[in-house]
Design a protein around this motif. Sequence first.
Motif, PDB file in Angstrom:
ATOM      1  N   GLN A 123      26.238  38.549   1.994  1.00 56.69           N
ATOM      2  CA  GLN A 123      27.489  38.961   1.380  1.00 56.69           C
ATOM      3  C   GLN A 123      28.522  37.897   1.731  1.00 56.69           C
ATOM      4  O   GLN A 123      28.251  37.019   2.558  1.00 56.69           O
ATOM      5  CB  GLN A 123      27.904  40.329   1.916  1.00 56.69           C
ATOM      6  N   SER A 125      30.796  37.960   3.740  1.00 55.53           N
ATOM      7  CA  SER A 125      31.036  37.942   5.188  1.00 55.53           C
ATOM      8  C   SER A 125      29.895  37.289   5.964  1.00 55.53           C
ATOM      9  O   SER A 125      30.040  37.008   7.147  1.00 55.53           O
ATOM     10  CB  SER A 125      31.253  39.364   5.701  1.00 55.53           C
ATOM     11  N   SER A 138      26.356  42.303  13.607  1.00 52.64           N
ATOM     12  CA  SER A 138      27.718  42.413  13.083  1.00 52.64           C
ATOM     13  C   SER A 138      27.757  43.319  11.848  1.00 52.64           C
ATOM     14  O   SER A 138      28.710  44.077  11.668  1.00 52.64           O
ATOM     15  CB  SER A 138      28.278  41.034  12.753  1.00 52.64           C
ATOM     16  N   TYR A 139      26.727  43.289  11.021  1.00 53.86           N
ATOM     17  CA  TYR A 139      26.689  44.163   9.848  1.00 53.86           C
ATOM     18  C   TYR A 139      26.463  45.611  10.280  1.00 53.86           C
ATOM     19  O   TYR A 139      27.080  46.535   9.749  1.00 53.86           O
ATOM     20  CB  TYR A 139      25.602  43.713   8.869  1.00 53.86           C
ATOM     21  N   GLY A 142      29.551  47.202  11.403  1.00 53.31           N
ATOM     22  CA  GLY A 142      30.382  47.570  10.260  1.00 53.31           C
ATOM     23  C   GLY A 142      29.986  48.897   9.627  1.00 53.31           C
ATOM     24  O   GLY A 142      30.777  49.510   8.918  1.00 53.31           O
TER      25      GLY A 142
END
Length: 186
Positions: A123, A125, A138-139, A142
């Motif tokens: 994505q 990000s 990190s995903y 989220g």
Amino acid sequence: VALHPKLIVISFATWYEEVNDPHLMLSSANWETGITKTLGVLTHDGAFVRLLRDTPHPEFDVPDCLARVDWTGRGTCPPMARQVDLDTHVFQAEENAVFGRQDASVLDLTKKFCGAIYCPIEQPSGILYRDNNHLVASYIRGLAPTLDSLLYPAIQRSGASLVSHAASSRFGDAPLHSLPGARRKT
């Protein structure tokens, strides 16, 4: 089960079912029977169980593919087709196993990963996968608000008090909490 938890979250890796070794394969009926028996044991003392549907799984190492594309300047990584890269047979078996139960359900976060036809591997990000089937930390962090909103009602119904148990992730740089809703204790 010996600890008498009020909420149990289970996740499964389902991609191994596709191996061409008949000794390693499970039928959907076997999968459903196994989940039904497991739910019976886990919910016997009043625990709520949430089955977390497996994530889409590319059939290649995502960082390696993206690095190869970047290094060579040509080609692309193959897209993940939603119908191929999500195990619908296992998901249906999980749904069947929890059907009609008040103490168990399946949490499906597919909409967080996939569009109508394809499941992206990156994505804006950043990349979503650290290999061929694990999401980057990190995903996952989220997704905490989404998991919180899905898990907190079950915790609330159980009447349990919430206590945060910090655990370090060997793949991330920040502590993760075993119960996303634990922050809500007042």
